[in-house]
Design a protein around this motif. Structure first.
Motif, PDB file in Angstrom:
ATOM      1  N   THR A 253      74.366  46.018  72.645  1.00 46.08           N
ATOM      2  CA  THR A 253      73.816  44.965  71.797  1.00 46.08           C
ATOM      3  C   THR A 253      74.589  43.675  72.023  1.00 46.08           C
ATOM      4  OG1 THR A 253      73.163  46.574  70.110  1.00 46.08           O
ATOM      5  CG2 THR A 253      73.302  44.261  69.433  1.00 46.08           C
ATOM      6  N   GLY A 254      73.893  42.651  72.520  1.00 49.85           N
ATOM      7  CA  GLY A 254      74.527  41.364  72.780  1.00 49.85           C
ATOM      8  C   GLY A 254      74.366  40.370  71.656  1.00 49.85           C
ATOM      9  N   VAL A 255      73.265  40.477  70.920  1.00 51.28           N
ATOM     10  CA  VAL A 255      73.018  39.568  69.801  1.00 51.28           C
ATOM     11  C   VAL A 255      72.155  40.283  68.771  1.00 51.28           C
ATOM     12  CG1 VAL A 255      70.965  38.527  70.869  1.00 51.28           C
ATOM     13  CG2 VAL A 255      72.235  37.245  69.148  1.00 51.28           C
ATOM     14  N   VAL A 256      72.410  40.000  67.503  1.00 48.26           N
ATOM     15  CA  VAL A 256      71.636  40.537  66.385  1.00 48.26           C
ATOM     16  C   VAL A 256      70.946  39.370  65.697  1.00 48.26           C
ATOM     17  CG1 VAL A 256      71.774  41.661  64.133  1.00 48.26           C
ATOM     18  CG2 VAL A 256      73.143  42.525  66.040  1.00 48.26           C
ATOM     19  N   LYS A 257      69.653  39.525  65.440  1.00 43.21           N
ATOM     20  CA  LYS A 257      68.879  38.521  64.713  1.00 43.21           C
ATOM     21  C   LYS A 257      68.558  39.054  63.315  1.00 43.21           C
ATOM     22  CE  LYS A 257      68.382  35.651  68.250  1.00 43.21           C
ATOM     23  NZ  LYS A 257      68.760  34.225  68.260  1.00 43.21           N
ATOM     24  N   VAL A 258      68.852  38.249  62.310  1.00 36.98           N
ATOM     25  CA  VAL A 258      68.581  38.635  60.925  1.00 36.98           C
ATOM     26  C   VAL A 258      67.764  37.522  60.285  1.00 36.98           C
ATOM     27  CG1 VAL A 258      69.554  39.265  58.683  1.00 36.98           C
ATOM     28  CG2 VAL A 258      70.732  39.947  60.783  1.00 36.98           C
ATOM     29  N   SER A 259      66.621  37.886  59.718  1.00 35.11           N
ATOM     30  CA  SER A 259      65.760  36.886  59.102  1.00 35.11           C
ATOM     31  C   SER A 259      65.142  37.446  57.827  1.00 35.11           C
ATOM     32  CB  SER A 259      64.656  36.437  60.066  1.00 35.11           C
ATOM     33  OG  SER A 259      63.779  37.513  60.355  1.00 35.11           O
ATOM     34  N   THR A 260      64.542  36.555  57.060  1.00 36.99           N
ATOM     35  CA  THR A 260      63.910  36.909  55.803  1.00 36.99           C
ATOM     36  C   THR A 260      62.470  36.422  55.794  1.00 36.99           C
ATOM     37  OG1 THR A 260      66.028  36.703  54.641  1.00 36.99           O
ATOM     38  CG2 THR A 260      64.049  36.678  53.285  1.00 36.99           C
ATOM     39  N   TRP A 261      61.580  37.269  55.298  1.00 37.73           N
ATOM     40  CA  TRP A 261      60.212  36.848  54.992  1.00 37.73           C
ATOM     41  C   TRP A 261      60.040  36.880  53.487  1.00 37.73           C
ATOM     42  CZ3 TRP A 261      56.342  39.885  58.626  1.00 37.73           C
ATOM     43  CH2 TRP A 261      56.590  39.530  59.964  1.00 37.73           C
ATOM     44  N   ARG A 262      59.372  35.884  52.962  1.00 34.03           N
ATOM     45  CA  ARG A 262      58.988  35.870  51.553  1.00 34.03           C
ATOM     46  C   ARG A 262      57.489  36.161  51.473  1.00 34.03           C
ATOM     47  NH1 ARG A 262      61.380  31.071  48.056  1.00 34.03           N
ATOM     48  NH2 ARG A 262      60.666  32.585  46.501  1.00 34.03           N
ATOM     49  N   VAL A 263      57.138  37.176  50.687  1.00 38.98           N
ATOM     50  CA  VAL A 263      55.730  37.587  50.607  1.00 38.98           C
ATOM     51  C   VAL A 263      55.166  37.533  49.195  1.00 38.98           C
ATOM     52  CG1 VAL A 263      55.886  38.997  52.686  1.00 38.98           C
ATOM     53  CG2 VAL A 263      56.367  40.031  50.470  1.00 38.98           C
ATOM     54  N   GLY A 264      56.011  37.488  48.157  1.00 39.22           N
ATOM     55  CA  GLY A 264      55.527  37.159  46.824  1.00 39.22           C
ATOM     56  C   GLY A 264      55.502  38.240  45.779  1.00 39.22           C
ATOM     57  N   THR A 265      55.081  39.459  46.137  1.00 41.67           N
ATOM     58  CA  THR A 265      54.960  40.526  45.146  1.00 41.67           C
ATOM     59  C   THR A 265      55.353  41.860  45.762  1.00 41.67           C
ATOM     60  OG1 THR A 265      52.675  41.143  45.694  1.00 41.67           O
ATOM     61  CG2 THR A 265      52.976  39.329  44.099  1.00 41.67           C
ATOM     62  N   PRO A 266      55.692  42.849  44.928  1.00 39.68           N
ATOM     63  CA  PRO A 266      55.992  44.181  45.475  1.00 39.68           C
ATOM     64  C   PRO A 266      54.823  44.780  46.256  1.00 39.68           C
ATOM     65  CG  PRO A 266      56.813  43.997  43.234  1.00 39.68           C
ATOM     66  CD  PRO A 266      56.000  42.769  43.482  1.00 39.68           C
ATOM     67  N   GLU A 267      53.605  44.540  45.797  1.00 41.56           N
ATOM     68  CA  GLU A 267      52.445  45.073  46.506  1.00 41.56           C
ATOM     69  C   GLU A 267      52.319  44.455  47.893  1.00 41.56           C
ATOM     70  OE1 GLU A 267      52.206  45.668  42.281  1.00 41.56           O
ATOM     71  OE2 GLU A 267      52.388  43.787  43.417  1.00 41.56           O
ATOM     72  N   ARG A 268      52.597  43.164  47.997  1.00 45.64           N
ATOM     73  CA  ARG A 268      52.530  42.489  49.294  1.00 45.64           C
ATOM     74  C   ARG A 268      53.719  42.876  50.182  1.00 45.64           C
ATOM     75  NH1 ARG A 268      49.655  37.954  50.443  1.00 45.64           N
ATOM     76  NH2 ARG A 268      51.529  36.846  51.175  1.00 45.64           N
ATOM     77  N   GLN A 269      54.858  43.183  49.580  1.00 46.88           N
ATOM     78  CA  GLN A 269      55.972  43.693  50.383  1.00 46.88           C
ATOM     79  C   GLN A 269      55.550  44.959  51.118  1.00 46.88           C
ATOM     80  OE1 GLN A 269      58.864  43.961  47.110  1.00 46.88           O
ATOM     81  NE2 GLN A 269      60.301  42.809  48.375  1.00 46.88           N
ATOM     82  N   ARG A 270      54.992  45.919  50.381  1.00 49.08           N
ATOM     83  CA  ARG A 270      54.600  47.192  50.976  1.00 49.08           C
ATOM     84  C   ARG A 270      53.490  46.999  51.999  1.00 49.08           C
ATOM     85  NH1 ARG A 270      57.438  51.277  51.945  1.00 49.08           N
ATOM     86  NH2 ARG A 270      56.496  51.003  54.001  1.00 49.08           N
ATOM     87  N   ALA A 271      52.524  46.114  51.658  1.00 47.72           N
ATOM     88  CA  ALA A 271      51.421  45.856  52.582  1.00 47.72           C
ATOM     89  C   ALA A 271      51.935  45.212  53.869  1.00 47.72           C
ATOM     90  CB  ALA A 271      50.381  44.957  51.915  1.00 47.72           C
TER      91      ALA A 271
END
Length: 242
Positions: free
Chosen positions: A18-36
């Motif tokens: 492993t030469g580089v690790v990428k860490v990012s965040t998505w915002r989706v709004g609700t628990p239902e949309r997280q799972r979807a």
């Protein structure tokens, strides 16, 4: 190469190469949309061959906040990541966005793993919670990044009563020199909550070593967030995606 699911949505955080690790965040709004969104990510990736450009693993976790997804991916190099952006990302994201419109993609950072405190050899527990600790400094200084992490290891070594729910900790240095990320595996979210509620400030005991970490000069921000393991993908042998 086919796409395979890693056991228990758990990447090999000390994976060789492993030469580089990428860490990012998505915002989706609700628990239902997280799972979807997680389901859409799984479908989009399993429908295609694994991109043979130096991507070693791709992991997604669900934020306890009911809004965010954490993305953690391991690459052989920055060039491998850039090749993926050119050749493979858009079609996957288009399919995911069609299934879950309105995703906000934020806070992408690049890291290299510096030090790990892995699980004990006889610890076969499956982590039920991933705790991400972000630390931000007031300017780039790689020596200071390493000094902060080394101070945490000194504090861990001298802690008289570490909480038994903590399983591992993996400290990453931001390639821009301004931040540190700890990817910590815990037995459960409840165990981490219990550790925070114990005497002291944070999960450590009230010792001189931990106080030194908490008052480290130059720290200007950061935070602690809990996630539930959701999906971890890698490459497997064979023909065609599944």
């Amino acid at each position: 190469m086919t796409v395979v699911s890693e056991p228990h949505a758990r990447p090999d955080l000390r994976r060789p190469g492993t030469g580089v690790v990428k860490v990012s965040t998505w915002r989706v709004g609700t628990p239902e949309r997280q799972r979807a969104a997680v389901d859409a990510i799984a479908a989009a990736w399993r429908r295609r061959d694994w991109p043979d450009v130096g991507l070693l693993s791709y992991t997604v976790h669900i934020g306890e906040d009911g809004d965010t997804l954490l993305h953690y991916s391991q690459w052989t190099s920055e060039e491998a990541y850039e090749e993926f952006l050119r050749s493979h990302r858009d079609e996957r994201n288009a399919e995911i966005d069609a299934a879950v419109p309105g995703i906000e993609r934020v806070a992408l950072h690049s890291y290299a793993l510096y030090r790990s405190a892995p699980p004990a050899p006889d610890d076969h527990r499956v982590p039920g919670c991933v705790v991400i600790v972000d630390v931000e400094f007031d300017g780039p200084d790689p020596d200071r990044q390493r000094a902060w992490v080394d101070g945490v290891f000194d504090a861990l070594a001298g802690d008289p009563a570490p909480h038994p729910g903590g399983m591992s900790a993996h400290f990453h240095l931001g390639l821009d020199g301004t931040r540190v990320l700890n990817y910590a595996e815990w037995e459960s979210a409840g165990a981490h909550v219990e550790a925070l509620a114990a005497p002291g400030d944070g999960v450590g005991s009230d010792t001189p070593q931990w106080r030194k970490v908490l008052t480290f000069p130059g720290v200007v921000g950061g935070g602690v967030k809990r996630y539930a393991p959701a999906l971890s993908l890698g490459a497997g042998a064979g023909a065609g995606a599944h």
